[in-house]
Enzyme design. Sequence first.
Site, PDB file in Angstrom:
ATOM      1  N   GLY A 226    -133.756  26.288 -64.967  1.00 29.52           N
ATOM      2  CA  GLY A 226    -134.787  27.286 -64.681  1.00 29.52           C
ATOM      3  C   GLY A 226    -134.943  27.510 -63.204  1.00 29.52           C
ATOM      4  N   ASN A 227    -135.989  28.196 -62.827  1.00 33.97           N
ATOM      5  CA  ASN A 227    -136.271  28.399 -61.405  1.00 33.97           C
ATOM      6  C   ASN A 227    -137.780  28.392 -61.195  1.00 33.97           C
ATOM      7  OD1 ASN A 227    -137.339  31.263 -61.501  1.00 33.97           O
ATOM      8  ND2 ASN A 227    -135.331  31.519 -62.454  1.00 33.97           N
ATOM      9  N   ARG A 228    -138.194  28.525 -59.923  1.00 31.21           N
ATOM     10  CA  ARG A 228    -139.596  28.287 -59.596  1.00 31.21           C
ATOM     11  C   ARG A 228    -140.446  29.553 -59.534  1.00 31.21           C
ATOM     12  NH1 ARG A 228    -139.360  23.801 -54.982  1.00 31.21           N
ATOM     13  NH2 ARG A 228    -141.407  24.720 -54.651  1.00 31.21           N
TER      14      ARG A 228
END
Length: 401
Positions: free
Chosen positions: A208-210
């Site tokens: 995922g990412n932030r």
Amino acid sequence: MEKPKVVLGVSGGIAAYKACELLRRLTESGHDVTVVPTAASLHFVGAATWSALSGHPVSTEVWNDVHEVPHVRTGQAADLVVVAPATADMLAKAAHGLADDLLTNTLLTARCPVVFAPAMHTEMWEHPATQENVATLRRRGAVVIEPAVGRLTGVDTGKGRLPDPAEIFEVCRRVLSRGVTAPDLAGRHVVISAGGTREPLDPVRYLGNRSSGKQGYALARTAVARGARVTLIEANTGLPDPAGADVVHVGTAIQLREAVLKAAAGADAVVMAAAVADFRPAAYATGKIKKRDDRADPVIELVRNPDILAELSTERAAPGQVVVGFAAETDDVLANGREKLRRKGCDLLVVNEVGERKTFGSEENEAVVLAADGGETAVPYGPKEGLADTLWGLVAARFPG
Ligand code: CTP
């Protein structure tokens, strides 16, 4: 400074109780609110409640305090009129200019922005009569918030629910701060992607990412307040649905692509604010990947995800559609942004610098909007909603005639 004057119109639906919460939010944030209920709505919430919560006397019809000419004065003095809930009957009256009680008189005399938050059963909302009335009101400059989807009175569910009062309040706040009676995105359909995709590795893990999704949500809320029909494609934000937007929930880049392309058909603008994973695991393990002492540690093989922004830019889903991308860069921010704008082929690219403590999850943003025609607009550090408003201004200026 004088408090902004808000008229809260309440028509006769079960959702009238939610207007108490809206009233409380408006008064607590420094607005002077006069509640104008219809007679029918008093079956749901009584005049004493409105009077106590607003600190003003409450009247449903024009025959009280006639010397003060309330049927004219109430609307004339308002900075904003919001009708929540607005029943099918109220929308019909407003669209046809009927004036048989204080609220409908107020709607005719108001020269300020007007917001309707409809709530009714799905069949009533979808009925061509209601839809034509809504279109009439929107054409005249009113902001009509799309109802939410969910539980309705009784056991049924569907579209027609009054959105969360906190979200209606956000629309009111934005409409009031703009103060215009002709929303510039009225009649436009805009599509926004927000959040960050998650690419599953096994049933418990993902890449995922932030991205928090807050910039995309600010774009959705400001577009609603500027009168647009908004489709928000949301990936893994956990944020509450903004009032007035049709929200599609997705997880992966592939799902996001499908939802965006579907919504983009015929849309006036598409804004890709989502952080889309460039790669996904080549294989999905149907069982949890276990550590094994008798085997080498696993290596994750990645494959490329499709570039949705580039696809939208080269194959415009509607003539004159404006396509906007975002670029989060850590180094050589502007040079990388310009190169990315060329490579992707979009009309506008919002470039911002990111780092450990910058932008992700924060309420503020600072960016430069690069345009394909060479334009460059710096947006100083401030709330994400300020950037959203600047961006919609740039998008609206690109709409053909
Ligand atoms: N984007 C997209 N599809 C992808 C990846 C990104 O539509 N598969 C969109 C994002 O929504 C954003 C823009 O493209 O609007 C910029 O994304 P970014 O990941 O920064 O661009 P890349 O081309 O992947 O460049 P980089 O080399 O920096 O990774």
